[in-house]
Write a protein that holds these residues in place. Sequence first.
Motif, PDB file in Angstrom:
ATOM      1  N   MET A 223       0.802  -1.222   0.000  1.00 23.49           N
ATOM      2  CA  MET A 223       0.000   0.000   0.000  1.00 23.49           C
ATOM      3  C   MET A 223       0.839   1.280   0.000  1.00 23.49           C
ATOM      4  SD  MET A 223      -3.328  -0.929   0.366  1.00 23.49           S
ATOM      5  CE  MET A 223      -2.955  -1.887  -1.077  1.00 23.49           C
ATOM      6  N   ASN A 224       1.899   1.292   0.799  1.00 26.12           N
ATOM      7  CA  ASN A 224       2.704   2.507   0.947  1.00 26.12           C
ATOM      8  C   ASN A 224       4.144   2.170   0.573  1.00 26.12           C
ATOM      9  OD1 ASN A 224       0.814   2.223   3.657  1.00 26.12           O
ATOM     10  ND2 ASN A 224       0.525   4.154   2.580  1.00 26.12           N
ATOM     11  N   VAL A 225       4.654   2.863  -0.431  1.00 25.76           N
ATOM     12  CA  VAL A 225       5.964   2.516  -0.981  1.00 25.76           C
ATOM     13  C   VAL A 225       6.930   3.688  -0.836  1.00 25.76           C
ATOM     14  CG1 VAL A 225       7.192   1.658  -3.017  1.00 25.76           C
ATOM     15  CG2 VAL A 225       4.765   1.071  -2.688  1.00 25.76           C
ATOM     16  N   PRO A 226       7.751   3.697   0.227  1.00 26.64           N
ATOM     17  CA  PRO A 226       8.725   4.773   0.365  1.00 26.64           C
ATOM     18  C   PRO A 226       9.992   4.454  -0.440  1.00 26.64           C
ATOM     19  CG  PRO A 226       8.603   3.475   2.404  1.00 26.64           C
ATOM     20  CD  PRO A 226       7.755   2.768   1.378  1.00 26.64           C
ATOM     21  N   PHE A 227      10.557   5.473  -1.066  1.00 29.51           N
ATOM     22  CA  PHE A 227      11.808   5.264  -1.810  1.00 29.51           C
ATOM     23  C   PHE A 227      12.622   6.551  -1.824  1.00 29.51           C
ATOM     24  CE2 PHE A 227      10.249   7.176  -5.862  1.00 29.51           C
ATOM     25  CZ  PHE A 227       8.883   7.062  -5.689  1.00 29.51           C
ATOM     26  N   VAL A 228      13.920   6.381  -2.048  1.00 32.75           N
ATOM     27  CA  VAL A 228      14.854   7.516  -1.951  1.00 32.75           C
ATOM     28  C   VAL A 228      15.872   7.463  -3.080  1.00 32.75           C
ATOM     29  CG1 VAL A 228      14.693   7.703   0.588  1.00 32.75           C
ATOM     30  CG2 VAL A 228      16.383   6.174  -0.428  1.00 32.75           C
ATOM     31  N   THR A 229      16.502   8.612  -3.299  1.00 32.73           N
ATOM     32  CA  THR A 229      17.653   8.631  -4.210  1.00 32.73           C
ATOM     33  C   THR A 229      18.946   8.539  -3.402  1.00 32.73           C
ATOM     34  OG1 THR A 229      17.894  11.032  -4.125  1.00 32.73           O
ATOM     35  CG2 THR A 229      16.440  10.148  -5.837  1.00 32.73           C
ATOM     36  N   GLY A 230      18.832   8.820  -2.108  1.00 28.86           N
ATOM     37  CA  GLY A 230      20.029   8.857  -1.267  1.00 28.86           C
ATOM     38  C   GLY A 230      20.577  10.266  -1.120  1.00 28.86           C
ATOM     39  N   ASP A 231      19.945  11.221  -1.792  1.00 25.68           N
ATOM     40  CA  ASP A 231      20.394  12.611  -1.746  1.00 25.68           C
ATOM     41  C   ASP A 231      19.146  13.485  -1.537  1.00 25.68           C
ATOM     42  OD1 ASP A 231      20.897  15.262  -2.477  1.00 25.68           O
ATOM     43  OD2 ASP A 231      22.169  14.747  -4.190  1.00 25.68           O
ATOM     44  N   ALA A 232      19.088  14.162  -0.396  1.00 27.20           N
ATOM     45  CA  ALA A 232      17.879  14.902  -0.023  1.00 27.20           C
ATOM     46  C   ALA A 232      17.508  15.980  -1.048  1.00 27.20           C
ATOM     47  CB  ALA A 232      18.047  15.520   1.367  1.00 27.20           C
ATOM     48  N   ASP A 233      18.520  16.636  -1.626  1.00 21.90           N
ATOM     49  CA  ASP A 233      18.231  17.691  -2.613  1.00 21.90           C
ATOM     50  C   ASP A 233      17.616  17.096  -3.873  1.00 21.90           C
ATOM     51  OD1 ASP A 233      19.136  19.617  -0.924  1.00 21.90           O
ATOM     52  OD2 ASP A 233      21.166  19.678  -1.772  1.00 21.90           O
ATOM     53  N   LYS A 234      18.174  15.961  -4.267  1.00 18.45           N
ATOM     54  CA  LYS A 234      17.636  15.298  -5.457  1.00 18.45           C
ATOM     55  C   LYS A 234      16.199  14.809  -5.190  1.00 18.45           C
ATOM     56  CE  LYS A 234      19.773  14.021  -9.003  1.00 18.45           C
ATOM     57  NZ  LYS A 234      20.852  13.552  -9.854  1.00 18.45           N
ATOM     58  N   ASP A 235      15.982  14.267  -4.002  1.00 19.19           N
ATOM     59  CA  ASP A 235      14.622  13.838  -3.627  1.00 19.19           C
ATOM     60  C   ASP A 235      13.641  14.999  -3.788  1.00 19.19           C
ATOM     61  OD1 ASP A 235      15.527  11.322  -2.942  1.00 19.19           O
ATOM     62  OD2 ASP A 235      15.547  11.690  -0.779  1.00 19.19           O
ATOM     63  N   ALA A 236      14.034  16.151  -3.259  1.00 19.97           N
ATOM     64  CA  ALA A 236      13.163  17.331  -3.329  1.00 19.97           C
ATOM     65  C   ALA A 236      12.916  17.723  -4.777  1.00 19.97           C
ATOM     66  CB  ALA A 236      13.789  18.487  -2.551  1.00 19.97           C
ATOM     67  N   ASP A 237      13.947  17.584  -5.606  1.00 21.72           N
ATOM     68  CA  ASP A 237      13.797  17.932  -7.016  1.00 21.72           C
ATOM     69  C   ASP A 237      12.827  16.970  -7.724  1.00 21.72           C
ATOM     70  OD1 ASP A 237      14.678  19.620  -9.279  1.00 21.72           O
ATOM     71  OD2 ASP A 237      15.365  17.677 -10.066  1.00 21.72           O
ATOM     72  N   VAL A 238      12.907  15.683  -7.378  1.00 21.40           N
ATOM     73  CA  VAL A 238      11.980  14.712  -7.987  1.00 21.40           C
ATOM     74  C   VAL A 238      10.547  15.031  -7.575  1.00 21.40           C
ATOM     75  CG1 VAL A 238      11.447  12.272  -8.377  1.00 21.40           C
ATOM     76  CG2 VAL A 238      13.758  12.908  -7.711  1.00 21.40           C
ATOM     77  N   VAL A 239      10.358  15.345  -6.294  1.00 20.10           N
ATOM     78  CA  VAL A 239       9.012  15.672  -5.811  1.00 20.10           C
ATOM     79  C   VAL A 239       8.453  16.857  -6.596  1.00 20.10           C
ATOM     80  CG1 VAL A 239       7.662  16.494  -3.834  1.00 20.10           C
ATOM     81  CG2 VAL A 239       9.415  14.739  -3.486  1.00 20.10           C
ATOM     82  N   LYS A 240       9.298  17.886  -6.774  1.00 19.50           N
ATOM     83  CA  LYS A 240       8.873  19.087  -7.489  1.00 19.50           C
ATOM     84  C   LYS A 240       8.510  18.743  -8.936  1.00 19.50           C
ATOM     85  CE  LYS A 240      10.667  23.754  -8.362  1.00 19.50           C
ATOM     86  NZ  LYS A 240      11.393  23.667  -9.654  1.00 19.50           N
ATOM     87  N   ALA A 241       9.393  17.986  -9.579  1.00 16.27           N
ATOM     88  CA  ALA A 241       9.137  17.607 -10.978  1.00 16.27           C
ATOM     89  C   ALA A 241       7.875  16.747 -11.097  1.00 16.27           C
ATOM     90  CB  ALA A 241      10.350  16.865 -11.533  1.00 16.27           C
ATOM     91  N   SER A 242       7.645  15.888 -10.106  1.00 22.09           N
ATOM     92  CA  SER A 242       6.465  15.015 -10.167  1.00 22.09           C
ATOM     93  C   SER A 242       5.182  15.832 -10.060  1.00 22.09           C
ATOM     94  CB  SER A 242       6.518  13.937  -9.074  1.00 22.09           C
ATOM     95  OG  SER A 242       6.292  14.494  -7.798  1.00 22.09           O
ATOM     96  N   THR A 243       5.204  16.842  -9.212  1.00 22.05           N
ATOM     97  CA  THR A 243       4.033  17.713  -9.069  1.00 22.05           C
ATOM     98  C   THR A 243       3.762  18.441 -10.386  1.00 22.05           C
ATOM     99  OG1 THR A 243       4.714  18.016  -6.784  1.00 22.05           O
ATOM    100  CG2 THR A 243       2.958  19.450  -7.573  1.00 22.05           C
ATOM    101  N   GLU A 244       4.850  18.931 -10.979  1.00 21.52           N
ATOM    102  CA  GLU A 244       4.697  19.633 -12.265  1.00 21.52           C
ATOM    103  C   GLU A 244       4.153  18.692 -13.343  1.00 21.52           C
ATOM    104  OE1 GLU A 244       8.623  21.268 -12.719  1.00 21.52           O
ATOM    105  OE2 GLU A 244       8.197  22.844 -11.245  1.00 21.52           O
ATOM    106  N   ALA A 245       4.482  17.422 -13.222  1.00 19.61           N
ATOM    107  CA  ALA A 245       4.017  16.440 -14.207  1.00 19.61           C
ATOM    108  C   ALA A 245       2.591  15.962 -13.916  1.00 19.61           C
ATOM    109  CB  ALA A 245       4.972  15.262 -14.255  1.00 19.61           C
ATOM    110  N   GLY A 246       1.987  16.486 -12.848  1.00 18.84           N
ATOM    111  CA  GLY A 246       0.577  16.174 -12.583  1.00 18.84           C
ATOM    112  C   GLY A 246       0.333  15.070 -11.565  1.00 18.84           C
ATOM    113  N   PHE A 247       1.399  14.604 -10.907  1.00 19.28           N
ATOM    114  CA  PHE A 247       1.214  13.610  -9.840  1.00 19.28           C
ATOM    115  C   PHE A 247       1.072  14.354  -8.517  1.00 19.28           C
ATOM    116  CE2 PHE A 247       3.782  11.615 -13.140  1.00 19.28           C
ATOM    117  CZ  PHE A 247       3.014  10.494 -13.421  1.00 19.28           C
TER     118      PHE A 247
END
Length: 362
Positions: A298-322
């Motif tokens: 149900m809940n799938v946590p995942f990381v890149t290992g780099d907090a800044d990169k994680d934040a960038d993925v989150v931002k890009a995902s929001t822009e992509a409509g997720f």
Amino acid sequence: MKYNRTFNFSAGPAMMPEPVLEEIKEEVLNYRGSGMSVMEMSHRSKVFQQIRDEAEADLRKLMGIPDNYKVLFVQGGGTLQFAMVPMNLMKNGVACYVETGSWSKKAIAEAKKYGEVKIVASSKDENFSYIPDCSDLDIPDDADYVYICENETINGTTFNKLPNTKGKVLVSDQSSMFLSRPCNVEDYGLIWAGVQKNVGPAGMAVVIIREDLIREDLDPKTPVYMSYKTHADADSLYNTPNCWAIYCCGKVFKYLLNLGGLEKVQEMNEDKAKVLYDFLDSSKLFKGSVRKEDRSLMNVPFVTGDADKDADVVKASTEAGFNNLKGHKSVGGLRASIYNAMPKEGVEALVEFLKDYEAKNA
Ligand SMILES: *Cc1c(COP(=O)(O)O)cnc(C)c1O
């Protein structure tokens, strides 16, 4: 999608099945000729009584709940159950808790107000990224119950094997996995679930309790609302219940029955989660943060290992409509909650996005 809806990966409140929302939409102004909305209806009316009774009957059918268990619809969400469980079940004043993450920690903190809490197993040493071995727990003879959070929403772990409670009553918080797979109710004394994760709207918990655990001899200062007996004796209509949530949840129960029941639901959930886990296992950029055998469907946590990169993925995902992919602050990274109502296409679209991100950021 017909309504231009987003793929919402929120941990809760979370997606509801679109056909259920459609039905609700049809009935919102005039419920089946009653001339009013379920939101406007007396909870003592015949028409609401039928909604309540049907919801309970469908849930009983879906989970195969034996006759010696009561089904209660209680307000106060999940958090109230952290207190109601010890208030009602601590007879000797001793309870065993398995500590597997944020939600079991909250349950432990609350239970400590009512008696002695023994933490019989914990995965704290590795930031709650696994389920501890519960095959031979040190359970005192006078323990009233053994408590688990069967799916830790924030940490992304699931019990795939229940603890050996050595004959003691098992209590389970199933909030974020309720109705995600078949459940043998007889293995438990009490199951509870806040419904806004995997079933319906916020503001209610379903409690399934074995009748012999319902007590009369509680501390006389126990608020009447906090006694399971109050709700059991009144068929969850002691006071005005969350009628709207009961109605919506009832629709979801029926929807799941029509899908083919919980075996079918589990099959769909395994199929869907595999898409994401297979990607994470093959990715060079992303990795799942939970030990494989304890991964949640149900809940799938995942990381890149780099907090800044994680934040960038989150931002890009929001822009992509997720929506709502940011991980909880205690784990970091990202988290995709893919409950029953998340379509497989949503997970496939997310994986496509992550693949693309990885290719562009290699
Ligand atoms: C969300 C959640 C809760 C708390 O639910 P509320 O309704 O917000 O109080 C408790 N346990 C688990 C496992 C949860 O996911």
